[in-house]
Write a protein that holds these residues in place. Structure first.
Motif, short mmCIF file in Angstrom:
data_model
loop_
_atom_site.label_atom_id
_atom_site.label_comp_id
_atom_site.label_asym_id
_atom_site.label_seq_id
_atom_site.Cartn_x
_atom_site.Cartn_y
_atom_site.Cartn_z
N GLN B 145 10.52 -53.71 -62.61
CA GLN B 145 11.21 -52.25 -63.27
C GLN B 145 11.84 -53.04 -64.21
O GLN B 145 12.32 -53.67 -64.53
CB GLN B 145 12.01 -51.77 -61.88
N THR B 147 13.49 -50.22 -67.82
CA THR B 147 13.83 -49.12 -69.10
C THR B 147 13.84 -49.24 -70.15
O THR B 147 13.33 -50.08 -70.40
CB THR B 147 15.21 -48.67 -68.31
N SER B 157 6.59 -44.54 -65.38
CA SER B 157 7.77 -43.94 -64.23
C SER B 157 6.50 -42.70 -63.83
O SER B 157 6.45 -41.76 -64.29
CB SER B 157 8.54 -43.36 -65.14
N ILE B 301 13.78 -43.86 -57.36
CA ILE B 301 13.65 -44.24 -58.83
C ILE B 301 12.06 -43.48 -58.81
O ILE B 301 11.80 -43.08 -60.31
CB ILE B 301 12.44 -45.62 -59.08
N GLU B 304 12.81 -40.64 -61.21
CA GLU B 304 13.75 -40.62 -62.76
C GLU B 304 12.27 -40.82 -63.76
O GLU B 304 11.79 -41.72 -63.65
CB GLU B 304 14.39 -42.10 -62.29
N GLU B 307 12.85 -44.86 -65.42
CA GLU B 307 12.71 -45.74 -64.58
C GLU B 307 11.04 -45.66 -64.84
O GLU B 307 10.09 -45.49 -64.39
CB GLU B 307 13.31 -45.85 -63.97
N TRP B 309 8.16 -47.92 -63.80
CA TRP B 309 7.70 -48.90 -62.26
C TRP B 309 6.38 -49.31 -61.76
O TRP B 309 5.55 -49.75 -61.01
CB TRP B 309 8.97 -49.11 -61.73
N TRP B 610 19.47 -57.24 -65.49
CA TRP B 610 20.02 -55.59 -65.79
C TRP B 610 20.94 -55.47 -67.45
O TRP B 610 21.84 -55.93 -67.49
CB TRP B 610 21.13 -54.79 -64.80
N SER B 612 20.41 -52.13 -68.95
CA SER B 612 20.80 -51.01 -69.19
C SER B 612 22.07 -49.70 -69.51
O SER B 612 22.73 -50.79 -68.61
CB SER B 612 19.95 -50.00 -68.14
#
Lengths: 108, 664
Positions: B145, B147, B157, B301, B304, B307, B309, B610, B612
């Motif tokens: 996953q 961004t 996404s 998500i 979104e 995102e 994934w 992470w 973002s």
């Protein structure tokens, strides 16, 4: 005395012919051929026994164990009907070839 | 008719071979005696007659051989003889046999194991319908996953998936499925069993249709299962159905509680279907993408756009040119990316460099394949080298052995054995060794494959790769052992058959050493060279392993234990989490021997982070450059940690010196 090898292709004919007058053992066959040809033709043991095996397979002769003249056990080869037929074939074939060769030699 | 009689007589011969031999012997003996008597009668001294007769008669042994050959069983008979003699020879020197068979078993076993794995991992396609029409959107395997920009896009996404679905009629179908399976807790609604951990994967409703998978029991998911108002449905794997539910036909249509939400079990997948990619612990449950908001609640998500994934796989209509498809997809992607809200300047600048490369997806998203292909190729080369060394080793052993047996060979030639016959006999012996080694090799291969799979899928409860060598692989192993038999048998056979009969009389092996010296020496050189290559390779691998083990991570690994837990599986809501974590921290710290306890969003060594919505002041666009690896553009990343985290991992957290995620 020089010994002459048997011409190729005639060994079967000679063996079949010697057996026509009755069963013989391997040594007897070799002796007979040598004797009848006045010691000109000699059968090598190295070709006689394999040839006999081949003739057994073809069914022209059968082997039988019996007493020899000097009271020893020996394998005698006896002509079968198929062998007699084969002798005829070989003979006529040989005579045909012989006649042809003779014609060539005399005319050429 | 005549032929038939001949055949019959020839067949009868097999059953009276012993008698034949004895009779022939007697016949020739009789012949010799008659001859000797004739010679004596002709006046030869009785002492000389016997030997003279024998001389005229010639080689009795050879004659009996040629007489036997007439019957046409010669080849079979001698082969049988050779095998029997060879087995006797092998039994006579058990040490040599053991070493030879073990060496070969290692060589052939290693190769068979590697080929079994290559067959399973690299060559076998997913069991899907018409795999040559299936294309994955993206060649790499990003996970799971993320961004931002990917360069070559691989994961997407849900809104982007729907966009492609609407704009690309070249695909008769386009399916989406989760990149990376997630843990789920499942129990049957009725009954009292506790929820068990399984692997789950979100898939689009047309997922099973596109792969051509039809249900073993019940039904597979359909596009209507994706609709928001559809009752939640799930599909179970054949393996779980067999192993956990005893193949109970009543499971379909019954309700299951998945992560505390109620699902109806639609059906069971057919055996042999392990999902869209080859991994350890393949999914046990497939859930419609539409149920993602239901399961993930506030952190869903699905809606979104930024995102990414999902993997996308499409079934291409016949006759669509791949280049045009790639161009169109890339243009569409870039257009769509420009409409994304919340893109920072760096990403926006990179949009023109984003592209999609459709790749043949018949073998699934080939995560495992890419991961292990180079390793398997290396293993294959190594196994090949091992086999070569084994061959050289055996050839050398056999050479030495045949040198020792040289007098015997010379004697046999003197007795009338032909060289061809001797060569055949020695080759038969090598073949016997090879076949024995091959059989042992298959056993080695079986164990080695298991071992490699255990290493490659450390910790996996289930590996969807069959470790049993298939029939073609077994044929390959057999062929390989025969080939090695010829390879290491030819040189010794040739050397032995060159024996001179006179050597038997000398009784010494004086000239022996000289003749076989060259092949023997070159074999030793070859062996040493190959062994050196292997040794160097093994040394380098060990060195790297040691380096990895003593690598500095910026934190202590000794005496630290990591526990991973997912409270959402037990229906914990966001609001209750802080209390749970604090409670766990106190409970764990109370265990005798535990010095310190801390918790964090990502644990050290997990390789996840992470990144973002965070940037370093002064470098708002491109992140900051890593000072040691200037060609790597690093974006900053962050991890949520508890109090005492740094003390627990023993990482100095002063100034800017902390690289605590272990993912530098």
């Amino acid at each position: 005395m020089s010994r002459t090898e048997i011409p190729p292709g005639t060994l079967y004919l000679l063996i079949l012919k010697t057996l026509e007058s009755g069963p013989r053992h391997g040594y007897g066959i070799a002796e007979r051929i040598q004797q009848l040809s006045d010691d000109v033709l000699t059968v090598e043991e190295g070709s006689l026994y394999p040839a006999l095996q081949r003739m057994l397979i073809k069914g022209w002769v059968v082997g039988e164990w019996r007493q020899s003249d000097n009271n020893r056990r020996a394998r005698y080869y006896r002509l079968t009907p198929a062998g007699r037929k084969q002798l005829g074939l070989e003979l006529s074939e040989f005579q045909k070839v012989m006649a042809a060769i003779t014609r060539v030699i005399q005319t050429a | 008719m005549e032929r038939l009689g001949e055949l019959w007589r020839q067949l009868k011969f097999i059953f009276r071979r012993g008698k034949f031999q004895q009779e022939l012997q007697e016949e020739m003996q009789f012949h010799l005696e008659m001859k000797a008597r004739a010679l004596r009668e002709a006046g030869m001294a009785s002492g000389e007659a016997g030997p003279a007769a024998q001389r005229q008669f010639g080689n009795t042994l050879l004659l009996s051989e040629t007489s036997r050959e007439v019957w046409g069983w010669n080849l079979l008979e001698t082969a049988f003889q050779d095998v029997r003699y060879g087995l006797r020879q092998l039994r006579r020197s058990p040490g040599f046999t053991l070493v030879a068979v073990l060496t070969l078993a290692l060589g052939i076993g290693a190769n068979t194991a590697v080929f079994t794995l290559m067959d399973a991992v690299l060559l076998k396609s997913l069991p899907v319908a018409d795999p040559q029409q299936l294309y994955s959107l993206g060649a790499d395997d990003n996970c799971c996953q993320m961004t931002g920009m990917q360069g070559d896009f691989t994961i997407y996404s849900y809104p982007l998936y729907r966009y492609f679905q609407e704009h690309n009629p070249q695909f008769s179908q386009l399916a989406a499925f989760q990149a990376g399976a997630m843990p789920v807790a499942v129990r049957r609604s009725r009954g009292v069993e506790a929820a068990q951990p399984y692997r789950g994967e979100f898939v689009s409703g047309n997922y099973f249709q596109i792969f051509g998978i039809s249900a073993y029991a019940g039904r597979m998911l359909t596009p209507s299962d994706d609709r928001a108002d559809a009752p939640p449905a799930a599909v179970m794997s054949y393996r779980v159905w067999q192993q956990r539910y005893g193949a109970d036909p009543g499971v379909t249509g019954s309700t299951f509680v998945i992560n505390s939400k109620v699902f109806t079990l639609a059906g069971v997948t057919p055996p042999g279907f392990f999902g869209d990619r080859l991994t350890g612990d393949p999914p046990d449950f497939w859930l419609p993408i539409g149920t993602e908001p239901l399961l993930n609640g506030p952190v869903s998500i699905l809606r979104e756009p930024g995102e990414f994934w999902l993997y996308l796989t499409g079934r291409l209509k016949p006759g669509v040119p791949l280049a045009a498809l790639q161009a169109q997809l890339t243009v569409e992607l870039q257009q769509w990316l420009r409409t994304l809200p919340k893109l920072d300047k760096g990403d926006r600048k990179d949009i023109s460099r984003q592209r999609i490369i459709p790749t043949l997806g018949g073998a699934g998203v080939t995560e495992l394949r890419d991961q292990y292909a180079s390793g398997l190729h290396l293993l294959m080369v190594l196994a090949g080298l091992v086999l070569l060394i084994a061959c050289a080793n055996l050839a050398n052993l056999l050479l030495a052995k045949s040198s020792a047996a040289r007098t015997q060979m010379a004697a046999r030639i003197a007795l009338g054995a032909t060289r061809a016959r001797l060569m055949r006999q020695i080759l038969t012996e090598s073949m016997l060794l090879a076949v024995l080694g091959g059989a042992a090799g298959v056993a080695v291969a079986f164990l080695a494959t298991r071992m490699i799979l255990l290493l490659a899928f450390r910790g996996a409860l289930y590996v969807p790769i069959d470790a049993t060598p298939s029939l073609p692989i077994l044929a390959f192993a057999f062929g390989l052992s025969l080939l090695t038999g010829v390879l290491f048998g030819v040189a010794p056979a040739w050397v032995s058959s060159r024996s001179q009969p006179a050597e038997a009389l000398h009784g010494a092996t004086r000239s022996t050493r000289d003749r076989s010296a060259l092949p023997q020496k070159s074999l030793v050189v070859l062996q040493a060279a190959l062994s050196l290559v292997l040794l160097a390779g093994a040394g380098l691998l060990t060195r790297s392993l040691l380096n990895l083990q003593s690598q500095q991570f910026g934190f202590q690994t000794r005496g630290r234990y990591i526990v991973r837990l997912d409270p959402s599986l037990a229906a914990y809501t966001m609001e209750r989490l802080p209390g749970l974590y604090r409670q766990l921290q106190t409970h764990l710290a109370a265990i005798p021997g535990v010095l310190s306890v801390a918790y964090s969003g990502y644990s050290p060594m997990r390789g996840e982070n992470w990144s973002s919505e965070i940037s370093v002041e002064g470098h708002p666009d491109e992140g900051y450059k890593n000072e040691f690896l200037p060609w790597v553009s690093k974006t900053p990343s962050w991890v949520r940690v508890s109090p005492r985290y740094f003390a627990t991992v023993d990482a100095p957290a002063t100034g800017q010196g902390y690289h605590g995620t272990g993912h530098a």
